[in-house]
Design a protein around this motif. Structure first.
Motif, mmCIF file in Angstrom:
data_model
loop_
_atom_site.group_PDB
_atom_site.id
_atom_site.type_symbol
_atom_site.label_atom_id
_atom_site.label_comp_id
_atom_site.label_asym_id
_atom_site.label_seq_id
_atom_site.Cartn_x
_atom_site.Cartn_y
_atom_site.Cartn_z
ATOM 1 N N SER A 187 0.819 -1.196 0.000
ATOM 2 C CA SER A 187 0.000 0.000 0.000
ATOM 3 C C SER A 187 0.863 1.260 0.000
ATOM 4 O O SER A 187 0.363 2.347 0.083
ATOM 5 C CB SER A 187 -0.911 0.013 1.237
ATOM 6 N N PHE A 188 2.187 1.077 -0.084
ATOM 7 C CA PHE A 188 3.056 2.234 -0.183
ATOM 8 C C PHE A 188 2.860 2.894 -1.546
ATOM 9 O O PHE A 188 2.281 2.322 -2.461
ATOM 10 C CB PHE A 188 4.518 1.823 -0.031
ATOM 11 N N ASP A 189 3.368 4.110 -1.695
ATOM 12 C CA ASP A 189 3.203 4.827 -2.953
ATOM 13 C C ASP A 189 3.865 4.072 -4.104
ATOM 14 O O ASP A 189 3.387 4.103 -5.232
ATOM 15 C CB ASP A 189 3.800 6.235 -2.848
ATOM 16 N N ASP A 190 4.988 3.425 -3.826
ATOM 17 C CA ASP A 190 5.710 2.677 -4.848
ATOM 18 C C ASP A 190 5.547 1.180 -4.605
ATOM 19 O O ASP A 190 5.630 0.716 -3.482
ATOM 20 C CB ASP A 190 7.200 3.036 -4.821
ATOM 21 N N HIS A 191 5.300 0.443 -5.676
ATOM 22 C CA HIS A 191 5.131 -0.990 -5.561
ATOM 23 C C HIS A 191 6.457 -1.651 -5.201
ATOM 24 O O HIS A 191 7.528 -1.079 -5.365
ATOM 25 C CB HIS A 191 4.618 -1.555 -6.886
ATOM 26 N N CYS A 192 6.363 -2.896 -4.737
ATOM 27 C CA CYS A 192 7.539 -3.651 -4.340
ATOM 28 C C CYS A 192 7.622 -4.934 -5.150
ATOM 29 O O CYS A 192 6.602 -5.503 -5.532
ATOM 30 C CB CYS A 192 7.498 -3.964 -2.850
ATOM 31 N N ALA A 193 8.838 -5.382 -5.404
ATOM 32 C CA ALA A 193 9.068 -6.592 -6.188
ATOM 33 C C ALA A 193 9.858 -7.591 -5.358
ATOM 34 O O ALA A 193 10.655 -7.211 -4.492
ATOM 35 C CB ALA A 193 9.820 -6.260 -7.477
ATOM 36 N N LEU A 194 9.644 -8.863 -5.653
ATOM 37 C CA LEU A 194 10.345 -9.942 -4.977
ATOM 38 C C LEU A 194 11.110 -10.756 -6.009
ATOM 39 O O LEU A 194 10.531 -11.198 -7.012
ATOM 40 C CB LEU A 194 9.352 -10.845 -4.232
ATOM 41 N N ILE A 195 12.418 -10.924 -5.789
ATOM 42 C CA ILE A 195 13.249 -11.763 -6.644
ATOM 43 C C ILE A 195 13.781 -12.916 -5.808
ATOM 44 O O ILE A 195 14.281 -12.709 -4.700
ATOM 45 C CB ILE A 195 14.420 -10.972 -7.258
ATOM 46 N N LEU A 196 13.672 -14.132 -6.342
ATOM 47 C CA LEU A 196 14.153 -15.312 -5.639
ATOM 48 C C LEU A 196 15.373 -15.853 -6.368
ATOM 49 O O LEU A 196 15.278 -16.277 -7.525
ATOM 50 C CB LEU A 196 13.056 -16.375 -5.547
ATOM 51 N N ALA A 197 16.524 -15.806 -5.700
ATOM 52 C CA ALA A 197 17.780 -16.229 -6.295
ATOM 53 C C ALA A 197 17.981 -17.733 -6.121
ATOM 54 O O ALA A 197 17.254 -18.407 -5.380
ATOM 55 C CB ALA A 197 18.942 -15.458 -5.675
ATOM 56 N N ASN A 198 18.984 -18.257 -6.797
ATOM 57 C CA ASN A 198 19.273 -19.686 -6.771
ATOM 58 C C ASN A 198 20.105 -20.050 -5.544
ATOM 59 O O ASN A 198 21.265 -20.461 -5.649
ATOM 60 C CB ASN A 198 20.000 -20.098 -8.052
ATOM 61 N N GLN A 199 19.514 -19.835 -4.380
ATOM 62 C CA GLN A 199 20.096 -20.223 -3.106
ATOM 63 C C GLN A 199 18.973 -20.767 -2.227
ATOM 64 O O GLN A 199 17.797 -20.631 -2.562
ATOM 65 C CB GLN A 199 20.764 -19.022 -2.415
ATOM 66 N N LYS A 200 19.333 -21.369 -1.126
ATOM 67 C CA LYS A 200 18.336 -21.913 -0.216
ATOM 68 C C LYS A 200 17.390 -20.804 0.221
ATOM 69 O O LYS A 200 17.822 -19.738 0.658
ATOM 70 C CB LYS A 200 19.001 -22.551 1.003
#
Length: 337
Positions: free
Chosen positions: A111-124
């Motif tokens: 709900s912040f003014d700017d959206h957020c992104a999630l990146i999942l790297a090749n680690q546990k």
């Protein structure tokens, strides 16, 4: 006469000084350790307070994840495998629309003014952190083999469809074919970028930039799960990404640490609880002047440099740490002491 001239000169100098901007009058950026999942693994805190002092990231419902711009499909190094339109609603995890989605429930986002992104790297990938961030980001992207890790995490708890990424991007040399087929059928877009001049993580950032161009959304806050730990060379490559995008809040996260870049352009307030362990690392260059408050071992216009002094395993005394720096620093938090 000479005295009058001196007075005039002094007045002119004072006026010039007043007109010059104050170099130390920088904008202040606030960072929040709890907001970034910093105390999810604290067993002592759980026993003390059932709320865990963990401030939930607020979110609201939105219509859908932004479409990937069509210009990407004509790139010489990029191709996109879209989910099949022939899939039933059950097979695809929802409607048969080509828009990536992960469940029948409405998409949630910050709900912040700017959206957020999630990146999942090749680690546990720690399940607690995946759960914590998943429904709170408006787009989720797996960096190549990060999709294998996500799939393995789901199958481990007999819920393979629990987390379906919106996109999987990279040179795809690590992505298992079965995992690719599974997520594609569930609605994920598989984006191949065969360039060897950029890392899979950098490719994901290129995707985010393209999504921004196509939607008008700005992802200023990006969480990278699995961004720390594992291969030391990959870890350095991930840290280097922080310097590629200084205008964004990028948080590298693992089960042991959080890390982000403190730019010299701003002053920084880090909201935390007392006795939080942290470090200030001058990774890119010598930081000639660093001043802090709120730490057990504060710095006052102190120089930090490899081969000389660096500040590691420091401890917060209160709920806020303030940092002023002449050069960029990596701020590291121990979240699983």
């Amino acid at each position: 006469m000479e005295k009058q001239e001196e007075e005039v000169q002094q007045q002119q100098q004072q006026q010039q000084q007043q007109q010059q901007p104050d170099k130390n009058n920088k904008e202040t950026i606030t960072w929040d350790v709890a907001e970034y999942g910093g105390y999810l693994f604290d067993k002592k805190l759980k026993a003390h307070n059932p709320l865990n002092h963990q401030m939930p990231l607020q979110y609201h419902h939105s219509q859908s994840t932004p479409h990937i711009p069509s210009s990407l499909s004509t790139s010489s190094t990029t191709s996109i495998k879209k989910p099949s339109s022939s899939l039933s609603d059950d097979e695809s995890g929802g409607s048969s629309s080509s828009t990536p989605h992960s469940s029948n429930t409405p998409r949630k986002q910050f709900s912040f003014d700017d959206h957020c992104a999630l990146i999942l790297a090749n680690q546990k990938l720690p399940k607690k952190l995946v759960d914590y961030f998943w429904d709170k980001c408006s787009v989720r992207i797996c960096a190549d083999g990060g999709a294998n890790r996500l799939y393995s995490l789901g199958t481990k708890i007999n819920q393979s469809s629990r987390w379906i990424p919106d996109y999987i991007k990279g040179d795809l040399d690590s992505l298992h074919e079965g995992v690719s087929d599974f997520f594609s059928k569930k609605g994920s877009s598989i984006v191949l970028d065969s360039s060897q001049d950029t890392s899979d993580l950098q490719k994901c950032f290129e995707l985010i930039i393209d999504l921004e161009k196509g939607s008008g959304i700005k992802y200023r806050k990006i969480f990278i799960l699995g961004g720390l730990g594992g291969s030391f060379s990959h870890e350095f490559a991930n840290v280097n990404t922080l310097f590629d995008h200084p205008g964004r809040k990028i948080i590298l996260a693992s089960k042991d640490n959080l890390a982000w870049l403190l730019s010299s352009t701003y002053n920084h307030n880090i909201i935390c609880r007392s006795e939080t362990k942290c470090s200030l690392i001058p990774l890119s260059s010598k930081a000639s002047q660093v001043t802090t408050s709120g730490l057990k071992w504060n710095l006052v216009k102190q120089s930090l440099n490899f081969g000389e002094l660096i500040s590691t395993s420091n401890v917060s005394l209160d709920n806020k740490v303030c940092v002023e720096t002449s050069n960029p620093l990596i701020f590291i938090v121990d979240i699983n002491p």
